[in-house]
Design a protein around this motif. Structure first.
Motif, PDB file in Angstrom:
ATOM      1  N   MET A 105       0.257  -1.373  -0.034  1.00  0.00           N
ATOM      2  CA  MET A 105      -0.106   0.161  -0.009  1.00  0.00           C
ATOM      3  C   MET A 105       0.990   1.520  -0.096  1.00  0.00           C
ATOM      4  N   THR A 107       1.339   4.854   0.815  1.00  0.00           N
ATOM      5  CA  THR A 107       1.062   5.141   2.131  1.00  0.00           C
ATOM      6  C   THR A 107       1.391   6.604   2.304  1.00  0.00           C
ATOM      7  N   LEU A 110      -1.470   9.534   3.281  1.00  0.00           N
ATOM      8  CA  LEU A 110      -1.541   8.962   4.598  1.00  0.00           C
ATOM      9  C   LEU A 110      -1.274  10.424   5.112  1.00  0.00           C
ATOM     10  N   TRP A 152      -3.284   4.937  11.395  1.00  0.00           N
ATOM     11  CA  TRP A 152      -2.806   4.439  10.471  1.00  0.00           C
ATOM     12  C   TRP A 152      -3.931   4.152   9.640  1.00  0.00           C
ATOM     13  N   ARG A 153      -3.569   4.158   7.946  1.00  0.00           N
ATOM     14  CA  ARG A 153      -4.074   4.292   6.793  1.00  0.00           C
ATOM     15  C   ARG A 153      -5.705   5.060   7.303  1.00  0.00           C
ATOM     16  N   GLU A 190       5.547   4.771   6.781  1.00  0.00           N
ATOM     17  CA  GLU A 190       5.614   3.798   5.677  1.00  0.00           C
ATOM     18  C   GLU A 190       6.830   2.479   5.519  1.00  0.00           C
ATOM     19  N   ASP A 553      -3.534  -5.469   2.844  1.00  0.00           N
ATOM     20  CA  ASP A 553      -3.932  -4.374   1.777  1.00  0.00           C
ATOM     21  C   ASP A 553      -5.291  -3.487   2.558  1.00  0.00           C
ATOM     22  N   GLY A 554      -5.333  -4.320   3.621  1.00  0.00           N
ATOM     23  CA  GLY A 554      -7.319  -3.213   4.318  1.00  0.00           C
ATOM     24  C   GLY A 554      -8.282  -4.230   3.948  1.00  0.00           C
TER      25      GLY A 554
END
Length: 667
Positions: A105, A107, A110, A152-153, A190, A553-554
């Motif tokens: 991912m 990030t 973010l 986080w994310r 990250e 990846d969520g």
């Protein structure tokens, strides 16, 4: 006078015996602690869904490996084996990384959202309104320095601390030590830290990635948490690759249950497992890294809201074996309070190198113009180690991680902590997939290849007889073919994963541990490894529990699906075990494993439905129980006997025979 001459002769024999013992002991280069039969190695190359990665050169000194270099020019006896059965070179019967290998991912987009509250030196991790401010709300003071957390994310229910440095080392094979405390605030968002390894690139082939400044860990926690249980999960990689990547081991399920997740890196391949049994490379650097990581967690986790007295360690395949080692070693056991393992065991034959000097010799023979490990280029070393299985070993130097085999430790040490351990239904599918028609024919020609290399036989006839027993159990009287998908997969499952796990669980119970045993069979969308290897069997394969404990990846399952139900069940069982040592769930009764009667041993079948059961594949397991009871190498009287010991025993026998032949009439 005759009796005097006899006595004098025997005194001379005793002195000669002792002198020869010392001479032989000193003359043997790193005399191995234990040996495995030179003619037996069953390990076919697994289907690897990843490869290795590496960068940065280094040089090392070496005191004794020059003797290894001298041996590289000597021919060694070989055995009849297929291309898939190279003696210890293969990496089969070991864990594979999660196969989906999606892109990590990105990030970078973010936001650094840290809230607007104040912080203190104890690391106030509470609350925050999500504003992109640079106050100290999520800053924690650790032994490594100050570290800043981030949502986080963009999930305000999870605070992440990425790639915190917990260890360092100067020489690539030495034990790691705690780093100097940094004056700067560590604020990475990250994950990028990787220990040196080779990674397969479709355009360039083997690509070197990572660097030696890689001993880091990442922490994921819920906000406002106090005295939370901690899970330290060890990443897979077959001892040679991967990293503690939260794109694979996503924290969402666990933090929602108020669990703090820690993901550590550790050295891989020759850096982590080269074992010369001397000061230059004493062995087990990877396990010493993980021990240091656990010490860091124990020391610092309270400032993150964690309970330093409730740390669980988990892993799958090779990582599962590493988790087991951490629970047994005096170096780390005080910091391990619970253990969770899937398809890996300290008693798996692939989990230990019984002849590390031979392994080092073969590694050196792959390096052009090798003279010693001093000055060896890192990239050369990693390339040379590509097809050599480097594993944990017994050590002979100061401050060792391990000086006795797990089997010996399990037989005499009291182990009072809870274990949750098991396998997937088809844990051995990777080994099946490594075969081709030629290697299958080799199995039919030499059934002894079906026997793991931690078994010892006194003759080839005995080896063949037992090999035929194994063949009959799984294939009846039929030849093994590429169509023997299920029986060959079950054979590898039992020989390398399930059998060793059962043989580990039984002495654990005898040593005082509490064990909960399971088999995971569920097949769904999140069986990542099953789909990645395009498995020919319809059942869970090694590594498939990952998709139901962690997010990748969520990704999460849809509502009202069997996948979501499986996630909920596994997360509830896993987190209740982490919290209390007893896995519980709605309408689930999971009884403790008992080793009194194999047919009565309790275990949990985890499929679409969760079913308490008794007697785990009793007929198949009886075969392996009987084989290991009689032929396990550590039960052999010759196990671990060095040439010097054999010499002493022979000379002592001569002493007694001579003495009593000439002096019996004086008694």
């Amino acid at each position: 006078m005759r009796w005097k001459r006899t006595a004098l002769l025997n005194v001379v024999l005793v002195v000669a015996t002792s002198a020869l013992h010392l001479t032989v002991e000193q003359g043997i280069n790193n005399d191995q602690i234990s040996t495995s039969p030179a003619t037996i190695d069953e390990t076919p190359n697994s289907v690897l869904v990843h490869t290795i990665q590496h960068s940065e050169d280094f040089a090392v000194g070496d005191e004794t490996i020059d003797a290894v270099a001298d041996n590289t020019t000597k021919e060694k006896p070989t055995t009849t084996q297929s291309n898939s059965y190279s003696n210890s070179d293969s990496v089969a019967y070991a864990d594979e990384p999660i196969g989906h290998k999606e892109k990590r991912m990105n990030t970078e987009s973010l936001h650094d959202r840290t809230g607007d509250g104040g912080g203190d030196d104890e690391g106030d991790t509470d609350g925050g309104n999500g504003d992109d401010t640079n106050d100290d709300t999520f800053v924690v003071e650790t032994t490594s320095g100050r570290v800043r957390g981030h949502f986080w994310r963009e999930n305000e229910k999870i605070i992440s601390y990425i790639d915190i440095k917990y260890g360092t080392f100067d020489s690539p094979f030495e034990a790691s030590v705690a780093p100097n405390k940094s004056a700067e605030v560590h604020a990475l968002k990250e994950h990028s830290s990787q220990c040196p390894q080779l990674q397969n690139d479709k355009d360039v082939g083997d690509k070197y990635v990572g660097d030696t400044d890689c001993l880091t860990l990442s922490i994921f926690k819920p906000p406002n948490v106090k005295n939370a249980s901690v899970l330290v999960h060890i990443h897979e990689g077959n001892f040679i690759g991967e990293s503690a990547d939260p794109a694979i081991y996503g924290p969402e399920y666990l933090t929602a249950k108020q669990i703090i997740l820690v993901l550590p890196n550790y050295r891989l391949g020759p850096l982590g497992f080269l074992c010369l049994q001397n000061k230059i490379a004493p062995g087990n650097a990877a396990l010493k890294d993980l021990s240091l990581a656990l010490t860091w967690v124990k020391t610092n986790i309270e400032k993150f809201g964690g309970n330093p007295h409730n740390i669980a360690v988990s892993g799958i395949g090779t990582a599962g074996a590493l988790a087991g080692y951490l629970a047994l070693s005096p170096m780390s056991s005080e910091n391990v309070h619970k253990v969770i393992i899937e398809s890996g065991s300290v008693l798996s034959h692939w989990a230990i190198d019984r002849d590390p000097i031979d392994t080092a010799t073969r590694l050196s023979s792959n390096i052009e113009n090798f003279k010693s490990f001093e000055g060896v280029d890192l990239k050369q070393l990693l390339k040379a180690a590509k097809n050599i299985a480097l594993r944990p070993c017994l050590e002979k130097t100061d401050n060792p991680f391990m000086t006795e085999t797990p089997w010996k430790v399990l037989g005499k040490k009291e182990i009072k902590i809870p274990f949750m351990m098991g396998t997937t239904k088809y844990a051995g599918v990777h080994e099946f997939l490594s075969h081709n028609s030629k290697s299958i024919q080799e199995l039919n020609k030499d059934v002894g290849l079906l026997l793991p290399n931690d078994l010892h036989f006194t003759s080839d006839d005995e080896r063949t007889r037992i090999g035929n027993k194994v063949k009959t159990e799984y294939f009846d009287d039929n030849d093994i073919t590429m169509d023997s998908v299920e029986p060959l997969t079950l054979y590898y499952t039992d020989a390398a994963y399930l059998g060793p796990a059962i043989r580990t669980a039984r002495p654990l119970v005898g040593s005082g541990a509490t064990v909960y045993f399971y088999e995971f069979s569920f097949v769904g969308e999140f069986n990542r490894e099953l789909h990645a290897v395009e498995s020919p069997v319809n059942g869970a394969v090694r590594g498939d529990t990952i998709g139901y404990i962690f997010t990748q990846d969520g990704d999460k399952p849809a509502e009202n699906t069997d996948e979501l139900s499986t996630v909920e069940r596994l997360v509830e069982l896993w987190t209740s075990f982490i919290n209390t040592g007893t896995p519980t769930g709605a309408d689930i009764t999971w009884e403790k494993f008992d080793n009194e009667d194999p047919s009565e041993e309790q275990w949990l079948s985890i499929d679409t439905k969760v079913t308490p059961s008794k007697g785990l594949h009793v007929d198949r397991m009886k075969l392996w129980t009987d084989i290991y009871k009689e032929y396990f190498v550590e039960r052999s009287l010759a196990y671990g006997m060095s040439p010097s010991v054999c010499t002493v025993l022979v000379l002592q026998a001569v002493f007694f025979i001579t003495f009593f032949r000439h002096a019996w009439h004086f008694f």
